[in-house]
Design a protein around this motif. Structure first.
Motif, PDB file in Angstrom:
ATOM      1  N   UNK A  69      61.732  13.017  56.149  1.00  0.00           N
ATOM      2  CA  UNK A  69      60.529  13.030  56.348  1.00  0.00           C
ATOM      3  C   UNK A  69      59.478  14.354  55.943  1.00  0.00           C
ATOM      4  N   UNK A  70      58.416  14.168  55.398  1.00  0.00           N
ATOM      5  CA  UNK A  70      57.220  14.937  54.981  1.00  0.00           C
ATOM      6  C   UNK A  70      57.172  16.058  55.376  1.00  0.00           C
ATOM      7  N   UNK A  71      56.453  15.085  56.408  1.00  0.00           N
ATOM      8  CA  UNK A  71      56.047  16.467  57.330  1.00  0.00           C
ATOM      9  C   UNK A  71      54.726  17.157  57.838  1.00  0.00           C
ATOM     10  N   UNK A  72      54.070  17.698  58.383  1.00  0.00           N
ATOM     11  CA  UNK A  72      52.592  19.227  57.865  1.00  0.00           C
ATOM     12  C   UNK A  72      53.418  20.113  58.042  1.00  0.00           C
ATOM     13  N   UNK A  84      53.491  13.935  52.037  1.00  0.00           N
ATOM     14  CA  UNK A  84      54.034  11.678  53.157  1.00  0.00           C
ATOM     15  C   UNK A  84      52.330  11.332  54.050  1.00  0.00           C
TER      16      UNK A  84
END
Lengths: 215, 215
Positions: A69-72, A84
């Motif tokens: 997942x991209x995340x913050x 994302x």
């Protein structure tokens, strides 16, 4: 509660901007592919060829994938990115093409055009897509671009069907009580107002603002 | 109110099934491309090549496009299809991969896995995606597969963050009053219950059931 990590990354703002510029046109192109996949009347051969080509592109892009997942992420200069994000991520072809503006009084709005990929009732925007747009806009409105907030309660009143095409989403903070931020929002389409919404957003106890975590 | 047409199409159920079989693998492949576009660390050359390939595929698929939205179609045998639906359309790569089941008592559920494209807070499902899933499931629950319904009011209570990964969505009709159908629903993730929702869905006055329109 699952771990929720806002990750500091050692990239200059120029490097982040360059990466975004690399991937935004591809994201736009994938968005158009999503619509074509819904609407095409192509025959078996054309679709089989498209399938093979899409899988090949995916394999090449995936060779360098390192996370699921991209995340913050944010850097030391205060630039943050959330590529994302399903509501607004610059690299997420699912995200409605929203470009949110903030007025001097902190209220927010966005003008966007929703096409085939966002349909629910025939010719109209899916009620869940409206909910996605409002949740995103109301969350940003609550955060005032300076603190994380999470959705507490969201109440959506569907006044009228919302035709596909140009729409406007608007939000404002009605009031705050301790950690609760009360936000009001609406969606207007070509037939007039379609939805009104109230939300309670929560500022978490465990996190200072992003700015503070960088000091 | 905008026109809302449920279109009767002269295709046999076998023909509809064959079209679906043609496009579902492509839709799955596009869904994986969406995730790769978010997560890839490929360099400029690979991304430029991907961009050109995606645009070429889109152009070939688009050559046979005749409408700007998919709509809801049905045939004389009672088969209906809604390929572009943002909540569940078989040809919509945006739609979460939901396969809704109905229990004998009319309650509904779906088990699905949400990945990178549905992220909001780091590692967690976007609150608006949860709203999209619930609006869709609750609408289907209200319709009992036999009548159109529209979302009237939807109230979502976000109890806990919902980690990306396996989730379960459940819904049931609590009661009915005239044209109003009251539905309750929830989403459970790997950390337990994340959301609870109440919705009021409306059966329109202007439309008999889909079955009746075919007589």
């Amino acid at each position: 509660m699952g771990e929720m990590v806002f990750r500091q990354v050692d990239l200059s703002t120029e490097e982040v901007d360059a990466l975004e510029a690399r991937y935004v046109p591809l994201t736009e192109a994938v968005r158009e592919l999503v619509a074509a996949t819904i609407l095409s009347n192509a025959d078996d051969d054309v679709v089989a060829e498209a399938l093979a080509a899409v899988r090949e592109v995916t394999a090449k892009l995936s060779a360098s994938v390192e996370t699921d997942h991209s995340g913050v992420n944010y850097n030391g200069a205060g630039r943050s990115w959330n590529w994302g994000n399903a509501g607004s991520g610059e690299r997420n072809a699912i995200a409605p093409p929203i470009d949110l503006k903030t007025n001097p009084d902190g209220s927010t709005y966005a003008d966007l055009v929703l096409g085939a990929a966002y349909e629910g009732p025939p010719g109209h925007v899916h009620g869940g897509v409206s909910a996605l747009l409002l949740d995103h806009l109301m969350g940003v409105t609550a955060s005032q671009m300076s603190r994380p907030t999470f959705t507490g309660t969201l109440t959506l009143r569907y006044r009228n069907p919302l035709p596909l095409g140009p729409i406007r989403v608007e939000g404002r903070v009605a009031r705050e009580e301790g950690r609760k931020v009360f936000v009001e929002a609406s969606i207007t389409g070509s037939d007039g107002i379609a939805l009104e919404a109230d939300g309670v957003f929560i500022t978490p106890t465990w996190s200072p603002s992003l700015e503070a975590t960088q000091n």
